[in-house]
Design a protein around this motif. Structure first.
Motif, PDB file in Angstrom:
ATOM      1  N   GLN A  58     -23.257   0.587  31.521  1.00 12.48           N
ATOM      2  CA  GLN A  58     -23.277  -0.481  30.525  1.00 12.48           C
ATOM      3  C   GLN A  58     -24.377  -1.490  30.863  1.00 12.48           C
ATOM      4  O   GLN A  58     -25.134  -1.939  29.983  1.00 12.48           O
ATOM      5  CB  GLN A  58     -21.907  -1.166  30.480  1.00 12.48           C
TER       6      GLN A  58
ATOM      7  N   VAL B  99     -16.741  -2.418  29.206  1.00 15.95           N
ATOM      8  CA  VAL B  99     -16.321  -1.155  28.620  1.00 15.95           C
ATOM      9  C   VAL B  99     -15.169  -0.555  29.432  1.00 15.95           C
ATOM     10  O   VAL B  99     -15.045  -0.804  30.641  1.00 15.95           O
ATOM     11  CB  VAL B  99     -17.507  -0.172  28.589  1.00 15.95           C
TER      12      VAL B  99
ATOM     13  N   GLY C 215     -20.485   0.264  25.377  1.00 17.24           N
ATOM     14  CA  GLY C 215     -19.755  -0.969  25.191  1.00 17.24           C
ATOM     15  C   GLY C 215     -20.585  -2.100  24.627  1.00 17.24           C
ATOM     16  O   GLY C 215     -21.652  -1.916  24.037  1.00 17.24           O
TER      17      GLY C 215
END
Length: 1454
Positions: free
Chosen positions: A334, A411, A428
């Motif tokens: 992420q 996420v 995410g």
């Protein structure tokens, strides 16, 4: 020094390799040895050179603190994961406080397991609490004290929903719930280290207390080696990593790690055929091929790849990143995605990450080659601590400061491993790219820990401090780092023993810190206090002995003066009862004053209660009798108790109390108990003293209140009556002295109750024993002084006793005879005959007792009883008629219940009875085995009346009938139409007992035993009776087969030395493809060899039980088999199959099994040799339960779906089955396939797994069933010739070839050859088994004449039915008579002769042969008339158009 220390120049790479479970270096001790001294020098005192030449865990022997602290003398506490011998060898002891074991969770990371070990040491060694480690797998042991230093932490299993903790909350004690390795359920009370990510978003778990901090702070982060940061300082923050401008720098700096095999294949110029600076050689194992680093052999290699080529791909080139695998949370992807950091995630796992062990190798390779690497890692963890102070030290890469908003937008890391998740879902929200921060790690505790720590059923002094300790337990990061350091300073066994040594060293140095977690007044120790030497108990014992002497003297004086007037009028029997009761009571006073034990405590309650029964019940009876005398205005008369009634009432009361005492003794036996008191005393070792005071008691005080209650229930009414009878003249009935004694008794009862309540409240149960002893003794002495002793002062003159009569004028004698018993017993084992008679006659005894009937004796299957003896009974004829009528009525019910035990034809027996009334002479004939006997003409006539009765009828003499009529029972009596003509007494006029007309008039001459029990001609059984009879057959078969399954399991357990492989784990298939059964017939089936050790151990496994699910499947299977049979067939039906099973069972039971021979106290070697000889003597048939089962299974299915016609008729009719089986043994092959196919269905998997556990057993089982079922085809001449040839081949050398046989000399009269070679044994066994089932299939022809008649008629009916239906050319009557003679001469008698000659039946070998010859002779005499009778009967039934219900066969069997 605590342990032998390594040199300071320890190689970091060596330590790294020790952390690599990939190579199997973690999980068990790796320290080789030849002798214990080497182990002690390497690991420390206490380590031993164990099996396999590896050193054992030092702490296994005694514990950690005993090893590191010279002044520590306590031995560790045993736990459920210790081997049984650990306690016996003194390596551990049982918890002196009896604490329940606490179970801690193991995890897949090191810090959690080190926390668990610290807590285990504190609980096991400092607090005496058994503690074990739960890994979730029964075969993985990570116990701190494991002898092999097991540390396979990467295998530990725990549910994310903490199911294991919820389970412990349900069961409390995990030890009692986690034994079955095949259905293992993890269970633990404490989770020492929980990361917030483990808890997800779930805040509450069932059965789990709120989580608490464990002292550690945990943090995940992105790291790179220190030398890499020094080379590229800008890489230390995300700013120097993000954007297109840094892409080339990342791609060129962070190269892809290379596996050894890949290096040799793609990089090495010589493919590693020659040594180079990177690889010393080519990899030799699969583990080496996939390794990134192997110390001294492969230093690792990092290389550019196509993806890192920025010249070719300037906008998309990437550097390699080492991320967590799927099991750990990581937010690197992420962060890299949203911060535009050119990292590639190309590891082997679904999320592009690497397993833990590979990541460790990559860092080691980076250190060895000085290649930069970016890796996601966590703390606390031993790997970063290992590199502190080196140029490969873990250096953190900084990201944006964490905020709550950022954390909320991270996420879900599980999505990275979901193949169906989109890239948007995996990456995410851009808001979640901040750095991580330290978070408090948690400790989790099950509510079950409170349950076992503070169990309300346990005395509070014995509550475990485990919950309090776990709640306060804390270890911080610096302390954990110190443990890592101690671990890494060692090099003896880095992956297994060294972490334990590091933990132990830290615990020894921080003992004061750990003691802060221990609650006040712990640990504790129990010290027993002896109060029985105190003055109270000494006085109680002295007074009890004095009371016992006084009672004994009074008994002697009473006996001496028993004929004086005073004693006579008081009735010496009455006085003896009271005095014996007093003696028993003072005996309990003596035992109350002694030190408690299970013997004295149990003896005390029996002596007390039985003693007071013998005292109080006679007093109550006497005072009641005096009261009745006073109430009737007869104060001037003496009370004279009926002694027999007195004895009866006292015996009944004593029996009731004895039942109560027996239940008490069995359910909650009185034994030595302790009351505990926590004191302020402390032992030199620092343990708080808990004082223990012993006393006699049960777990529940209910029993003592019942004891007091029944005494009060007798005494209170007796005292009330005594008060009312004080006006009765004292000199006649000693009323006042009786009353005073009763008042004394009630006073002491109340005093005992009060003492019990007061001392219970004061927690002084030990003193209560002495108090009760004093009260009993004083009660006895005062009662003697008030009531017994005054009678000795003026006892008066002597009186004479009266003699007993020996002639009984008014009696009725009955004889009850079991009809059909002779035929029934001919097909049973002797033990079954005795068991049936025993159970039947016990029921008759109970009916006799209820009706006041005296049992005289039993003569064979006859029961002799009389009324009017030993005491007169005016209604003796009525009582006897009622007794015999009830026996006659209940007989069918009794027999139906016994069918499951003794077989399906048991209920076809019945009674016939005869009654006669008149005078008899009776008495005991002295001598050995003396018993009460009757003599006289009345007895002889009763025997005569019974002899001329018929089955199911009650025959009365004229004298008995007259007495019944005179007593108003005329409706019970019906005159017999004919006179009974006897040799002894000429013609007699007799009667039937009909009891309200329930019996119809039958001519006794037409009611022979056979006619009464024959199936032919019996009345139709309705559907319910047929179903009930079929169900009884099924249940009987279930019991038979269950017994053999139990033998199979016992034998298997003996062979396997345990029960872990008693049942097949794999699916058992007993089918054999598309071959016909007839093609599978074998000349030789290999049976198991004789195993002396297994034969000896088999007797030790008799208590093994067949699992309930297997029994249910067995019942269902037999029910389905019963449904396969055409039960409309008069002969070939399920009844016939059950009889073949019964006959086969009898034959097999008569074969002497090697494991069953009893050689008394002979030496084991002699026993083994004789057993082996017996095994060969019987060809091994009876030594193998699976063979036994296969034989009975064959008998059960051998005629399934039989069409009621022979095979040649099926061939003529061109039946489908005939075509399928090529016109050979059609019915037999079809039956075999149906039975085997049914057993092979999925719903009978557990049954198959119990029968056979290996392919070898499956093969033997199927071969035995094939040969046995095919052997029942008696009509196939080719098969018959083959069998005869095989028999001749097997037994042709009887007594002639000494090279192949020897003689077993167990029977001097008849010696049988015993084959020496295994092939000869198996050849004989195979052909004998086939002949056994042939004999069982036609067993009726070599059994009792009545059995033969019954089944002969059934077969006649079946063939006649086929004839009438056009399925037979001729009437069976045409050649039936001669055909039976031929069948006897050419099949039955030769078959019986063969079985007799082969000798497997021992002394009973000739039984079948004798029956067959007798039946043949009877048939020659009566066969023609019987054939004509059967023909006339069946023709009459067809002429009258009455359907021939073969189903009636299922209802009645003689």
């Amino acid at each position: 020094m605590l342990f032998p220390q390594p040199s300071s120049s320890l190689s970091i790479a060596l330590l790294i390799s020790s952390l690599l479970p990939w190579f199997g270096l973690v999980g068990a001790s790796l320290v080789p040895c030849n002798q214990t001294e080497e182990c002690e020098a390497t690991l420390g005192t206490g380590s031993m050179c164990g099996e396999g030449g590896l050193c054992t865990n030092t702490f296994y022997n005694g514990g950690c603190l005993k090893s590191v602290l010279p002044d520590w003398n306590k031995t560790r506490i045993c736990n459920s994961q210790d081997p049984p011998e650990a306690e016996a060898l003194g390596y551990c002891i049982q918890s002196p406080m009896g604490y329940t074991e606490v179970r801690l969770a193991a995890r897949t990371w090191e810090s959690a397991n080190l926390m668990a070990w610290i807590l285990q040491i504190v609980l096991s060694e400092m607090l005496d609490i058994p503690t074990s480690i739960e890994t979730g797998l029964p075969e993985v042991n990570m116990n701190f004290y494991d002898a092999q230093s097991g540390n396979e932490f990467w295998k530990a299993v725990a549910s994310p929903d903490l199911v294991e903790m919820s389970f412990s909350a349900q069961v409390g004690d995990c030890v009692q719930s986690t034994h079955d390795p095949n259905n293992y359920q993890g269970c633990f009370h404490v989770y020492p280290e929980l990361w917030p990510d483990d808890l997800s978003k779930k805040l509450e778990f069932e059965g789990v207390e709120p989580f608490q901090d464990n002292g550690l702070m945990g943090e995940n982060a992105m790291f790179m080696p220190k030398f890499a940061l020094e080379q590229h300082p800008s890489l230390g923050t995300y700013i120097g990593l993000r954007g297109q401008k840094n892409r080339r720098k990342i791609a060129e700096t962070f190269k892809r790690p290379t596996r050894w095999a890949q290096y040799c294949r793609e990089v090495s110029l010589t493919s590693c055929a020659e040594s180079d600076p990177i690889a010393q050689r080519a990899p030799e194992t699969e583990e080496e091929e996939i390794s990134f680093f192997v110390e001294g052999l492969y230093s690792g290699h990092f290389r550019h790849t196509e993806e890192s080529n920025c010249d070719k791909y300037p906008a998309s080139c990437t550097g390699h990143y080492v991320d967590f695998g799927c099991e750990w949370p990581s937010y690197s992807q992420q962060q890299a995605h949203h911060l535009d950091i050119a990292f590639a995630f190309e590891g082997p796992e679904a999320n592009g990450g690497y397993p833990h062990q590979e990541a460790v190798q990559i860092w080691a390779a980076a250190n060895a080659t000085k290649s930069p690497v970016a890796m996601y890692w966590w703390n606390p963890e031993p790997l970063p601590e290992l590199y502190i102070g080196t140029d490969a030290e873990f250096t953190r890469i900084l990201f944006p400061a964490p905020t709550q908003e950022c954390v909320d937008h991270r996420v879900d890391h599980h999505l990275l491993c979901e193949p169906e998740a989109t890239i948007e879902e995996k990456m995410g929200d851009p808001m979640g790219v901040c750095d991580t921060y330290p978070r408090a790690l948690k400790i989790g505790m099950s509510t079950g820990l409170v349950l076992i720590s503070e169990d309300p059923s346990v005395d509070e002094e014995f509550w475990s401090p485990a919950h309090e300790v776990a709640s306060s337990f804390r270890v911080d990061n610096l302390q954990m780092d110190q443990i890592f350091k101690y671990w890494h300073q060692r090099s003896s066994d880095p992956g297994n023993f060294d972490p334990r040594a590091g933990v132990c060293q830290w615990v020894g140095e921080n003992l004061e810190l750990l003691q802060a977690f221990i609650p006040a007044s712990h640990p504790r120790v129990v010290k027993e206090v002896d109060t029985h030497g105190e003055s109270l108990f000494k006085a109680a014992l002295a007074i009890a002995i004095m009371a016992a002497v006084l009672v004994s003297v009074s008994i002697a004086i009473t006996f001496t003066k028993r004929k004086t007037k005073v004693i006579y009028y008081a009735q010496s029997e009455f006085l003896f009862l009271i005095q014996v009761g007093m003696l028993l009571a003072v005996g309990s006073a003596v035992t109350w004053s002694l030190s408690p034990s299970s013997v004295t405590c149990g003896l005390t309650i029996w002596l007390t209660n039985i003693g007071y029964v013998l005292q109080l019940v006679p007093l109550w009876i006497r005072i009641s009798a005096i009261n009745q005398l006073a109430a009737s205005g007869k104060q001037m008369q003496r009370v004279r108790l009926n002694i027999w009634k007195l004895y009866a009432v006292v015996a009944a009361a004593a029996s009731l109390v004895a039942v109560f005492l027996l239940v008490w003794t069995l359910v909650d036996p009185p034994q030595e108990q302790f009351q505990y008191k926590l004191t302020d005393l402390v032992t030199p070792a620092g343990d708080t003293v808990v004082q223990a005071f012993d006393y006699c008691g049960s777990e529940n005080d209910f029993w003592y209140f019942v004891q007091m209650g029944w005494k009060g229930a007798v005494l209170i009414p007796a005292c009330l009556i005594a008060f009312l009878t004080l006006r009765v003249k004292e000199d006649l009935n000693d009323t006042r002295s009786l009353a005073v004694m009763l008042f004394i008794r009630i006073f002491f009862l109340i005093a005992s109750l009060c003492a019990g309540l007061l001392m219970q409240e004061a927690n002084a149960a030990s003193d209560l024993m002495g108090c009760w002893s004093l009260l009993i003794s004083l009660d006895t002495i005062l009662s003697l002084a008030v009531y017994i002793l005054p009678k000795f002062w003026d006892s008066g003159e002597n009186l004479e006793a009266e003699p007993l009569p020996d002639v009984f004028v008014h009696t009725t004698v009955a004889l009850l005879d079991i009809t059909g018993f002779t035929a029934w017993s001919s097909v049973r084992e002797p033990v079954q005959v005795f068991q049936l008679l025993e159970q039947l006659f016990q029921n008759f005894d109970q009916i006799a007792q209820e009706n006041g009937v005296y049992k005289v004796e039993t003569v064979r299957e006859s029961y002799v009883a009389a009324t009017g003896i030993p005491k007169p009974q005016s209604d003796h004829a009525v009582l006897m008629a009622r007794f015999v009528g009830q026996c006659m009525k209940k007989m069918p019910k009794y027999l139906r219940k016994l069918e499951i035990q003794f077989g399906p034809d048991t209920s076809d027996m019945s009674l016939r009875a005869g009654l006669h009334s008149g005078p008899v002479t009776g008495g005991f004939l002295k001598g050995k085995g003396s018993r009460f006997q009757l003599f006289g003409d009345t007895v002889s006539t009763a025997f005569l009346i019974q002899r001329y009765s018929v089955s199911g009828r009650i025959h009365l003499s004229e004298e008995t009938a007259a007495l019944l009529v005179k007593a108003g029972r005329k409706p019970w009596v019906m005159e017999r139409e004919d006179m009974v003509n006897t040799v002894e007494k000429g013609e007699l006029k007799t009667y039937w007992l009909i009891k309200g007309g329930q019996f119809s008039g039958l001519d006794y001459q037409d009611c022979s035993v056979f006619a009464a029990s024959s199936v032919a001609g019996s009345s139709d059984a309705d559907g319910e009776e047929e179903l009930e009879s079929l169900q009884r057959w099924i249940e009987w078969n279930v019991e038979v087969f269950k017994g053999i399954l139990k033998q199979i399991l016992a034998r298997r357990a003996a062979l396997l030395r345990g029960s872990s492989e008693l049942f097949s784990k794999a699916s058992t298939d007993i089918s054999a493809g598309s071959t016909m059964p007839l093609e599978e017939v074998k000349e030789i089936i290999e049976l198991p060899k004789f195993d002396r050790k297994a034969a000896r151990r088999q007797r030790e496994n008799d208590d093994v039980e067949v699992p309930e699910d297997v029994v249910q499947q067995l019942r269902l299977f037999i029910t389905e088999v019963a449904d396969l049979y055409n039960n409309d067939n008069p002969f070939h039906n399920f009844a016939h199959a059950s009889y073949v099973v019964m006959a086969m069972t009898k034959y097999l039971n008569r074969i002497i099994a090697a494991t069953e021979v009893d050689l008394g106290d002979n030496e084991e070697r002699f026993r083994s040799s004789v057993q082996a000889a017996l095994h060969d003597h019987t060809y091994g048939i009876a030594s193998d339960p699976l063979t036994h089962f296969a034989c009975l299974f064959s008998a059960l299915i051998h005629d399934a779906d039989h069409p009621g016609v022979p095979n040649d008729q099926l061939v003529k009719e061109n039946e489908t089955a005939a075509r399928r089986y090529q016109n050979r043994s059609v019915a037999e092959q079809k039956s075999f396939d149906m039975g085997i196919d049914l057993l092979n269905e999925d719903r009978f998997e557990a049954l198959r797994a119990t029968i056979c556990v290996s392919p070898r057993e499956v093969s033997r089982f199927r071969a035995l069933v094939v040969n046995s079922v095919m052997a029942t085809d008696l009509g196939d001449k080719e098969l018959k010739a083959l069998r005869n040839g095989r028999w001749e081949k097997a037994f042709s050398n009887f007594g002639s070839d000494s090279s192949t046989t020897e003689t077993f000399s167990g029977d001097e009269e008849k010696q049988s050859p015993v084959p020496k070679t295994l092939e000869a044994v198996n050849r004989k066994a195979t052909i004998v088994i086939e002949h056994l089932i042939q004999a069982a299939d036609v067993a009726h022809m070599s059994q009792h004449w009545m059995i033969y008649r019954k089944w002969n008629e059934r077969l006649f009916r079946e063939i006649y039915k086929a004839y009438r239906e056009g399925r037979a050319e001729n009437s069976p009557a045409d050649g039936w008579y001669k055909g039976e003679i031929g069948f006897f001469d050419f099949y039955i008698i030769p078959l019986s002769q063969k079985l007799s000659d082969c000798g497997v039946f021992g002394p009973t070998s000739a039984e079948n042969l004798n029956y067959a010859r007798n039946n043949r002779n009877m048939w020659v005499k009566e066969g023609e008339a019987i054939t004509a009778e059967m023909l006339a009967k069946v023709e009459r039934e067809y002429m009258e158009d009455e359907p021939l219900l073969a189903g009636e066969v299922m209802g009645e069997i003689p």
